[in-house]
Design a protein around this motif. Structure first.
Motif, PDB file in Angstrom:
ATOM      1  N   VAL A 137      -8.263  -6.599 -21.057  1.00  0.00           N
ATOM      2  CA  VAL A 137      -6.835  -6.270 -20.962  1.00  0.00           C
ATOM      3  C   VAL A 137      -6.638  -4.789 -20.652  1.00  0.00           C
ATOM      4  O   VAL A 137      -5.842  -4.418 -19.777  1.00  0.00           O
ATOM      5  CB  VAL A 137      -6.107  -6.668 -22.269  1.00  0.00           C
ATOM      6  N   PHE A 138      -7.382  -3.918 -21.323  1.00  0.00           N
ATOM      7  CA  PHE A 138      -7.258  -2.484 -21.095  1.00  0.00           C
ATOM      8  C   PHE A 138      -7.594  -2.117 -19.657  1.00  0.00           C
ATOM      9  O   PHE A 138      -6.874  -1.350 -19.008  1.00  0.00           O
ATOM     10  CB  PHE A 138      -8.154  -1.709 -22.068  1.00  0.00           C
ATOM     11  N   LEU A 139      -8.687  -2.655 -19.129  1.00  0.00           N
ATOM     12  CA  LEU A 139      -9.094  -2.306 -17.770  1.00  0.00           C
ATOM     13  C   LEU A 139      -8.138  -2.863 -16.722  1.00  0.00           C
ATOM     14  O   LEU A 139      -7.873  -2.200 -15.714  1.00  0.00           O
ATOM     15  CB  LEU A 139     -10.521  -2.785 -17.511  1.00  0.00           C
ATOM     16  N   LEU A 140      -7.585  -4.051 -16.940  1.00  0.00           N
ATOM     17  CA  LEU A 140      -6.599  -4.578 -15.996  1.00  0.00           C
ATOM     18  C   LEU A 140      -5.334  -3.726 -15.996  1.00  0.00           C
ATOM     19  O   LEU A 140      -4.762  -3.461 -14.939  1.00  0.00           O
ATOM     20  CB  LEU A 140      -6.251  -6.024 -16.328  1.00  0.00           C
ATOM     21  N   ILE A 141      -4.900  -3.279 -17.164  1.00  0.00           N
ATOM     22  CA  ILE A 141      -3.736  -2.399 -17.242  1.00  0.00           C
ATOM     23  C   ILE A 141      -4.030  -1.069 -16.553  1.00  0.00           C
ATOM     24  O   ILE A 141      -3.196  -0.537 -15.808  1.00  0.00           O
ATOM     25  CB  ILE A 141      -3.309  -2.194 -18.705  1.00  0.00           C
ATOM     26  N   LEU A 142      -5.223  -0.528 -16.762  1.00  0.00           N
ATOM     27  CA  LEU A 142      -5.612   0.731 -16.132  1.00  0.00           C
ATOM     28  C   LEU A 142      -5.626   0.603 -14.608  1.00  0.00           C
ATOM     29  O   LEU A 142      -5.122   1.482 -13.901  1.00  0.00           O
ATOM     30  CB  LEU A 142      -6.980   1.181 -16.649  1.00  0.00           C
ATOM     31  N   VAL A 143      -6.171  -0.472 -14.099  1.00  0.00           N
ATOM     32  CA  VAL A 143      -6.197  -0.686 -12.644  1.00  0.00           C
ATOM     33  C   VAL A 143      -4.776  -0.799 -12.108  1.00  0.00           C
ATOM     34  O   VAL A 143      -4.449  -0.230 -11.058  1.00  0.00           O
ATOM     35  CB  VAL A 143      -7.040  -1.927 -12.285  1.00  0.00           C
ATOM     36  N   GLY A 144      -3.912  -1.506 -12.820  1.00  0.00           N
ATOM     37  CA  GLY A 144      -2.526  -1.623 -12.386  1.00  0.00           C
ATOM     38  C   GLY A 144      -1.823  -0.276 -12.341  1.00  0.00           C
ATOM     39  O   GLY A 144      -1.067   0.013 -11.404  1.00  0.00           O
ATOM     40  N   MET A 145      -2.072   0.565 -13.340  1.00  0.00           N
ATOM     41  CA  MET A 145      -1.459   1.896 -13.356  1.00  0.00           C
ATOM     42  C   MET A 145      -1.995   2.764 -12.223  1.00  0.00           C
ATOM     43  O   MET A 145      -1.242   3.510 -11.591  1.00  0.00           O
ATOM     44  CB  MET A 145      -1.696   2.566 -14.707  1.00  0.00           C
ATOM     45  N   LEU A 146      -3.293   2.675 -11.952  1.00  0.00           N
ATOM     46  CA  LEU A 146      -3.866   3.458 -10.854  1.00  0.00           C
ATOM     47  C   LEU A 146      -3.312   3.022  -9.503  1.00  0.00           C
ATOM     48  O   LEU A 146      -3.048   3.856  -8.631  1.00  0.00           O
ATOM     49  CB  LEU A 146      -5.393   3.334 -10.877  1.00  0.00           C
ATOM     50  N   GLU A 147      -3.125   1.724  -9.318  1.00  0.00           N
ATOM     51  CA  GLU A 147      -2.544   1.235  -8.072  1.00  0.00           C
ATOM     52  C   GLU A 147      -1.096   1.690  -7.938  1.00  0.00           C
ATOM     53  O   GLU A 147      -0.650   2.067  -6.852  1.00  0.00           O
ATOM     54  CB  GLU A 147      -2.628  -0.290  -8.002  1.00  0.00           C
ATOM     55  N   ALA A 148      -0.335   1.669  -9.031  1.00  0.00           N
ATOM     56  CA  ALA A 148       1.053   2.123  -8.997  1.00  0.00           C
ATOM     57  C   ALA A 148       1.144   3.616  -8.695  1.00  0.00           C
ATOM     58  O   ALA A 148       2.048   4.060  -7.978  1.00  0.00           O
ATOM     59  CB  ALA A 148       1.735   1.810 -10.324  1.00  0.00           C
ATOM     60  N   MET A 149       0.196   4.400  -9.222  1.00  0.00           N
ATOM     61  CA  MET A 149       0.191   5.828  -8.941  1.00  0.00           C
ATOM     62  C   MET A 149      -0.052   6.102  -7.466  1.00  0.00           C
ATOM     63  O   MET A 149       0.556   7.007  -6.887  1.00  0.00           O
ATOM     64  CB  MET A 149      -0.875   6.529  -9.801  1.00  0.00           C
ATOM     65  N   GLN A 150      -0.921   5.327  -6.840  1.00  0.00           N
ATOM     66  CA  GLN A 150      -1.177   5.508  -5.418  1.00  0.00           C
ATOM     67  C   GLN A 150       0.103   5.273  -4.616  1.00  0.00           C
ATOM     68  O   GLN A 150       0.454   6.069  -3.750  1.00  0.00           O
ATOM     69  CB  GLN A 150      -2.264   4.550  -4.945  1.00  0.00           C
ATOM     70  N   ILE A 151       0.805   4.204  -4.915  1.00  0.00           N
ATOM     71  CA  ILE A 151       2.035   3.890  -4.190  1.00  0.00           C
ATOM     72  C   ILE A 151       3.081   4.978  -4.410  1.00  0.00           C
ATOM     73  O   ILE A 151       3.730   5.441  -3.461  1.00  0.00           O
ATOM     74  CB  ILE A 151       2.562   2.510  -4.634  1.00  0.00           C
ATOM     75  N   SER A 152       3.237   5.407  -5.655  1.00  0.00           N
ATOM     76  CA  SER A 152       4.273   6.401  -5.942  1.00  0.00           C
ATOM     77  C   SER A 152       3.944   7.766  -5.339  1.00  0.00           C
ATOM     78  O   SER A 152       4.841   8.456  -4.852  1.00  0.00           O
ATOM     79  CB  SER A 152       4.486   6.518  -7.445  1.00  0.00           C
ATOM     80  N   PHE A 153       2.678   8.162  -5.331  1.00  0.00           N
ATOM     81  CA  PHE A 153       2.332   9.467  -4.761  1.00  0.00           C
ATOM     82  C   PHE A 153       2.516   9.485  -3.255  1.00  0.00           C
ATOM     83  O   PHE A 153       2.952  10.477  -2.684  1.00  0.00           O
ATOM     84  CB  PHE A 153       0.909   9.873  -5.141  1.00  0.00           C
ATOM     85  N   ALA A 200       4.698   7.663  -1.677  1.00  0.00           N
ATOM     86  CA  ALA A 200       6.149   7.657  -1.474  1.00  0.00           C
ATOM     87  C   ALA A 200       6.737   9.043  -1.718  1.00  0.00           C
ATOM     88  O   ALA A 200       7.619   9.493  -0.973  1.00  0.00           O
ATOM     89  CB  ALA A 200       6.805   6.633  -2.388  1.00  0.00           C
ATOM     90  N   CYS A 201       6.243   9.736  -2.736  1.00  0.00           N
ATOM     91  CA  CYS A 201       6.745  11.079  -3.038  1.00  0.00           C
ATOM     92  C   CYS A 201       6.314  12.102  -1.999  1.00  0.00           C
ATOM     93  O   CYS A 201       7.000  13.102  -1.787  1.00  0.00           O
ATOM     94  CB  CYS A 201       6.263  11.526  -4.414  1.00  0.00           C
ATOM     95  N   ALA A 202       5.197  11.881  -1.351  1.00  0.00           N
ATOM     96  CA  ALA A 202       4.725  12.816  -0.332  1.00  0.00           C
ATOM     97  C   ALA A 202       5.679  12.860   0.855  1.00  0.00           C
ATOM     98  O   ALA A 202       5.781  13.882   1.531  1.00  0.00           O
ATOM     99  CB  ALA A 202       3.327  12.426   0.131  1.00  0.00           C
ATOM    100  N   LYS A 203       6.417  11.784   1.073  1.00  0.00           N
ATOM    101  CA  LYS A 203       7.352  11.726   2.192  1.00  0.00           C
ATOM    102  C   LYS A 203       8.746  12.220   1.814  1.00  0.00           C
ATOM    103  O   LYS A 203       9.598  12.365   2.677  1.00  0.00           O
ATOM    104  CB  LYS A 203       7.451  10.291   2.709  1.00  0.00           C
ATOM    105  N   MET A 204       8.982  12.495   0.532  1.00  0.00           N
ATOM    106  CA  MET A 204      10.297  12.942   0.068  1.00  0.00           C
ATOM    107  C   MET A 204      10.403  14.460   0.128  1.00  0.00           C
ATOM    108  O   MET A 204       9.399  15.164   0.099  1.00  0.00           O
ATOM    109  CB  MET A 204      10.534  12.475  -1.371  1.00  0.00           C
ATOM    110  N   LYS A 205      11.633  14.941   0.169  1.00  0.00           N
ATOM    111  CA  LYS A 205      11.866  16.382   0.089  1.00  0.00           C
ATOM    112  C   LYS A 205      11.678  16.826  -1.360  1.00  0.00           C
ATOM    113  O   LYS A 205      11.812  16.044  -2.291  1.00  0.00           O
ATOM    114  CB  LYS A 205      13.278  16.698   0.556  1.00  0.00           C
ATOM    115  N   LYS A 206      11.401  18.127  -1.547  1.00  0.00           N
ATOM    116  CA  LYS A 206      11.127  18.639  -2.892  1.00  0.00           C
ATOM    117  C   LYS A 206      12.298  18.428  -3.843  1.00  0.00           C
ATOM    118  O   LYS A 206      12.110  18.108  -5.014  1.00  0.00           O
ATOM    119  CB  LYS A 206      10.776  20.120  -2.841  1.00  0.00           C
ATOM    120  N   ASP A 207      13.513  18.623  -3.385  1.00  0.00           N
ATOM    121  CA  ASP A 207      14.660  18.490  -4.279  1.00  0.00           C
ATOM    122  C   ASP A 207      14.939  17.035  -4.647  1.00  0.00           C
ATOM    123  O   ASP A 207      15.546  16.755  -5.670  1.00  0.00           O
ATOM    124  CB  ASP A 207      15.904  19.135  -3.659  1.00  0.00           C
ATOM    125  N   GLU A 208      14.464  16.089  -3.856  1.00  0.00           N
ATOM    126  CA  GLU A 208      14.664  14.670  -4.160  1.00  0.00           C
ATOM    127  C   GLU A 208      13.698  14.154  -5.222  1.00  0.00           C
ATOM    128  O   GLU A 208      14.020  13.244  -5.968  1.00  0.00           O
ATOM    129  CB  GLU A 208      14.507  13.818  -2.898  1.00  0.00           C
TER     130      GLU A 208
END
Length: 115
Positions: A9-25, A27-35
């Motif tokens: 359970v811990f490792l599946l949650i960790l993998v899910g969080m790592l995948e979510a971080m990739q998507i969010s980073f 997405a944030c790389a394409k945003m302006k700093k103030d956004e």
């Protein structure tokens, strides 16, 4: 055992969080700093990733962590039934039980579930 279940359970949650971080980073790389500066931790994380071009280094480290988690998950979910004693899982043949003991099905299952 309980340790196997908790690590699963811990490792599946960790993998899910790592995948979510990739998507969010990405997405944030394409945003302006103030956004992207809407919360304290979000602002600090965005600054850390964008400083000195840390995003590629983070992505490589994240991928290595995901691969390591998948190897451990595959090992945790691998069967270890002694062949030839008549106690095969689901009553399968000895040859098929030997194949199941290799862990290939577990690696495939964890890759599909985790990603």
């Amino acid at each position: 055992t309980w340790a196997s279940l908790l690590s699963f359970v811990f490792l599946l949650i960790l993998v899910g969080m790592l995948e979510a971080m990739q998507i969010s980073f990405y997405a944030c790389a394409k945003m302006k700093k103030d956004e992207r500066a809407t919360s304290f931790f979000g602002k600090k994380t965005g600054e850390l990733i964008s400083k000195k071009n840390n995003l590629p280094a983070f992505m490589i480290g994240r991928q290595l962590m995901v691969v390591s988690c998948f190897f451990i998950l595959a090992r945790v979910t691998t069967l270890d039934v002694e062949v030839g004693r008549g106690e095969n899982i689901f009553g399968v043949s000895d040859a098929f039980q030997s194949f199941l003991n290799l862990g290939l099905h577990a690696a495939l299952l964890m890759t599909i579930m985790g990603a």
